[in-house]
Design a protein around this motif. Structure first.
Motif, PDB file in Angstrom:
ATOM      1  N   UNK A 149      49.834  39.723  57.547  1.00 12.13           N
ATOM      2  CA  UNK A 149      49.855  38.299  57.197  1.00 12.13           C
ATOM      3  C   UNK A 149      50.881  38.026  56.097  1.00 12.13           C
ATOM      4  N   UNK A 150      51.530  36.873  56.210  1.00 11.07           N
ATOM      5  CA  UNK A 150      52.452  36.396  55.177  1.00 11.07           C
ATOM      6  C   UNK A 150      52.052  34.959  54.851  1.00 11.07           C
ATOM      7  N   UNK A 151      51.921  34.690  53.562  1.00  6.35           N
ATOM      8  CA  UNK A 151      51.554  33.340  53.129  1.00  6.35           C
ATOM      9  C   UNK A 151      52.620  32.850  52.144  1.00  6.35           C
ATOM     10  N   UNK A 152      53.226  31.703  52.441  1.00  7.20           N
ATOM     11  CA  UNK A 152      54.304  31.198  51.574  1.00  7.20           C
ATOM     12  C   UNK A 152      54.066  29.723  51.248  1.00  7.20           C
ATOM     13  N   UNK A 196      53.266  28.126  67.273  1.00  4.55           N
ATOM     14  CA  UNK A 196      53.463  27.439  65.989  1.00  4.55           C
ATOM     15  C   UNK A 196      52.643  26.157  66.015  1.00  4.55           C
ATOM     16  N   UNK A 197      51.800  25.965  65.003  1.00  2.00           N
ATOM     17  CA  UNK A 197      51.011  24.724  64.916  1.00  2.00           C
ATOM     18  C   UNK A 197      51.236  24.112  63.537  1.00  2.00           C
ATOM     19  N   UNK A 211      54.354  19.526  54.841  1.00  2.00           N
ATOM     20  CA  UNK A 211      54.115  20.219  56.106  1.00  2.00           C
ATOM     21  C   UNK A 211      53.255  21.450  55.836  1.00  2.00           C
ATOM     22  N   UNK A 212      52.295  21.696  56.733  1.00  2.00           N
ATOM     23  CA  UNK A 212      51.497  22.931  56.710  1.00  2.00           C
ATOM     24  C   UNK A 212      51.567  23.517  58.109  1.00  2.00           C
ATOM     25  N   UNK A 213      51.893  24.808  58.193  1.00  2.00           N
ATOM     26  CA  UNK A 213      52.044  25.439  59.503  1.00  2.00           C
ATOM     27  C   UNK A 213      51.308  26.765  59.573  1.00  2.00           C
ATOM     28  N   UNK A 214      50.773  27.017  60.753  1.00  5.01           N
ATOM     29  CA  UNK A 214      50.225  28.346  61.061  1.00  5.01           C
ATOM     30  C   UNK A 214      51.085  28.928  62.175  1.00  5.01           C
ATOM     31  N   UNK A 215      51.516  30.177  61.987  1.00  8.03           N
ATOM     32  CA  UNK A 215      52.361  30.834  62.981  1.00  8.03           C
ATOM     33  C   UNK A 215      51.653  32.094  63.475  1.00  8.03           C
TER      34      UNK A 215
END
Length: 331
Positions: A149-152, A196-197, A211-215
């Motif tokens: 997991x990567x969280x930025x 990508x959501x 913007x918030x994204x989950x990949x």
């Protein structure tokens, strides 16, 4: 070899770029001309940085036979048109990110550069910091185990006037901040996401202000990223593996890599002759040197930031902006 530079644009980044370039060996780099639409600002920067030739507009810069490479630092909306003009006039180009506003624009510039055998690099300056080399080495030698997991996060507080201007300048949370987060995720996972959501908010003028994204990636890997223009965020990246986590402060221009209590490395940036406008801008010198290294070896694409990767990032930012409702008119 001395690389002769032309500068297209006279904004704050152009000043920082020139100040960073001045820290490099003069036998390798020389700025021969600068161009912009506002002739007073062009003259001011030319005088400050001792550049002999100042042009109003970009046509003359493109036709100046003494120039090898042009740094394009105009507004986002003009990146495509000015980069295209320089390539058509047989100039190598280092273009500020994003290279194009859309996938279509980016792909067209890449095709043109490849067809003409010219060096083209999207100015993803993060990639050329020594901390990125050290991070990659740590991950590839198994220091983090398997990364899952990567969280930025990247948030900067800007006022309403600037936020409304973003539309005219080709800005927005995805293109100004999101690309930095995406390039880091891609740097680590080295392949496109399978899903990508995104969600977020648009301003009254239709600009993405958050913007918030989950990949989702293959093999159980994920990433989350959030950009915000109404509040300052932690502005760091967390890279989480089976053997531990690395927290990368100022992930887009890091000078410290903290692996553990006993393993921390810090790099010192060169000192510029003038004050920089932006955080760690002296690190632009790494990217400038990469241009020299590649062109000197006859390489037309940087192995650290390939044109295929620029194309991939533009596809992803198109997807994100479309999900936010920004892109209908542009695609």
């Amino acid at each position: 070899m001395q690389l002769k530079w032309g500068i297209a644009g006279v904004g704050m980044i152009a000043h920082d770029f020139l100040t960073a370039l001045d820290t490099l060996p003069p036998e390798q780099h020389r700025v021969v001309a600068i161009a912009g639409k506002d002739v007073d600002r062009v003259q001011r920067l030319a005088t400050l940085h001792k550049i002999n030739t100042a042009y109003e507009g970009y046509e003359q810069l493109a036709r100046d036979a003494s120039i090898d490479i042009v740094f394009v630092s105009v507004l986002n909306l003009q990146h495509y048109e000015i980069t295209k003009l320089m390539l058509e006039n047989d100039k190598h180009v280092l273009c500020e990110k994003p290279m194009g506003m859309t996938y279509k624009q980016t792909k067209s510039l890449v095709d043109l550069a490849r067809e003409k055998g010219l060096f083209l690099l999207e100015g993803m300056w993060s990639r050329f910091f020594p901390a990125y080399d050290a991070l990659e080495k740590h991950i590839t030698t198994g220091g983090l185990g398997e990364v899952y997991h990567i969280n930025v996060q990247f948030g900067v507080q800007i006022n309403d006037i600037e936020r409304n201007l973003m539309k005219d300048l080709g800005g927005g949370a995805v293109l100004d901040l999101g690309v930095y987060m995406l390039q880091l995720i891609n740097f680590i996972y080295k392949e496109p996401p399978v899903d990508v959501v995104c969600t977020g908010h648009l301003s009254k003028t239709g600009v993405d202000e958050s913007v918030s994204c989950a990949l989702k990636y293959k093999d159980g890997r994920t990433a989350t990223m959030a950009a915000q223009t109404r509040a300052t965020m932690t502005n760091k990246a967390e890279i989480i593996g089976t053997k531990g986590t690395i927290s990368l402060e100022y992930f887009w221009c890091p000078t410290v890599l903290h692996i553990s209590a006993a393993n921390s490395t810090e790099w010192t940036l060169p000192k510029g002759k003038y004050k920089f406008h932006f955080h760690n801008s002296a690190g632009l010198s790494y990217q400038i040197q990469e241009c020299w290294d590649c062109i000197n070896k006859g390489i037309v694409e940087s192995p650290k930031m390939s044109l295929d990767e620029s194309i991939l990032l533009s596809k992803l930012t198109d997807t994100m902006r479309a999900q936010l409702g920004v892109l209908e008119s542009e695609l």
